[in-house]
Design an enzyme around this catalytic site. Structure first.
Site: not given
Lengths: 182, 182
Positions: B70, B107
């Protein structure tokens, strides 16, 4: 030959010479055309976008649709230059809202691409963009997606075309532009 | 407040309202900010790029470096607008010549990004671009790559910043621009 043509041809030849050829990538026997050497040069990058945009100026393109990831490098600036909206076609699982998917054959196995169902309005004029026209399989799947959304396909634009792979045969109903051919 | 500020603020507010919020994507409990609704609108896409480019005009940016995928949607048009070259940072195995890689924590587990070793000249002024500043881990790894190449980092530009995740804390030596904050 007019002087204008000569200038354009010599400019394209110069751009082609800025592409780096890397043998045996991504696997043995494949010659990879590395466009990063072209992109990193401000003048070359600007010249590419100018040339790619030129046939579509004033054509009323409403959406530029580009294929992840290298297609974004050309599609996004072209959308900006043409005053159009930008629509990404992505790998499955990346777009968060409702999508249409299209699956196409690769040398070994299949691949799938997806687009948001609300990305294009019925009858909107669309330009499809990718970096490379090889066998044409990916672009054929992208064309299928745009048609399902009701877009009117004005043209298909590529930076590089590998002529031996005859990608044009799969896309013969469409106007195709490629700047650099091998 | 001057009329100019008011106009800019109301424009940014309008852009923010064009972002679609999608709950539970990519997994339960995550609210995803879907920018495709903003990109597909010609006026909004153009306004974003104008706002993002504005602090860097005349700053002598030589390379705009953007992170796959992106980031390319903003980095490529910004490079074009600023008259800079474009440098893609990609996932491992995508760039065909010699690369430097940088690994960062997510994470769960790690992720790695790569850049061509010849992408940036020593001392060249660089703008780094991505769509989203969340925890800042990806951009921190990208900064590391640009520094290894000897680039002079002028700034970091994002479309969206998630303030709660405190990404700025990881990047406090750099000038950071984000257009839209949550």
């Amino acid at each position: 030959m007019s002087p204008v043509q000569t200038t354009r041809e010599s400019r394209l030849k110069e751009l082609k010479s800025a592409i780096r050829e890397i043998p045996d990538f991504p696997k043995k026997g494949i010659l990879f055309y590395d466009i990063t050497t072209l992109l990193k040069d401000p003048k070359s990058f600007s010249a590419i976008l100018e040339e790619m945009a030129s046939p579509y100026k004033g054509a009323g393109i409403r959406k530029v649709v580009a294929i992840e990831a290298r297609g974004f490098i050309f599609g996004a600036p072209l959308a900006h230059r043409l005053g159009a909206g930008f629509v990404p076609i992505r790998k499955p699982g990346k777009l968060p809202a409702d999508v249409y998917e299209s699956t196409y054959s690769l040398e070994y196995g299949n691949s799938t691409i997806a687009v948001h169902q609300d990305a294009i309005g019925r009858g909107e004029r669309v330009l499809l963009v990718d970096d490379l026209l090889a066998t044409g399989g990916t672009m054929e799947a992208a064309v299928d997606l745009v048609k399902r959304l009701g877009g009117e396909i004005f043209g298909l634009a590529f930076l590089v075309e590998l002529l031996d792979l005859k990608g044009r045969d799969k896309l013969k109903n469409y106007d195709i532009q490629s700047l650099i051919q091998y």
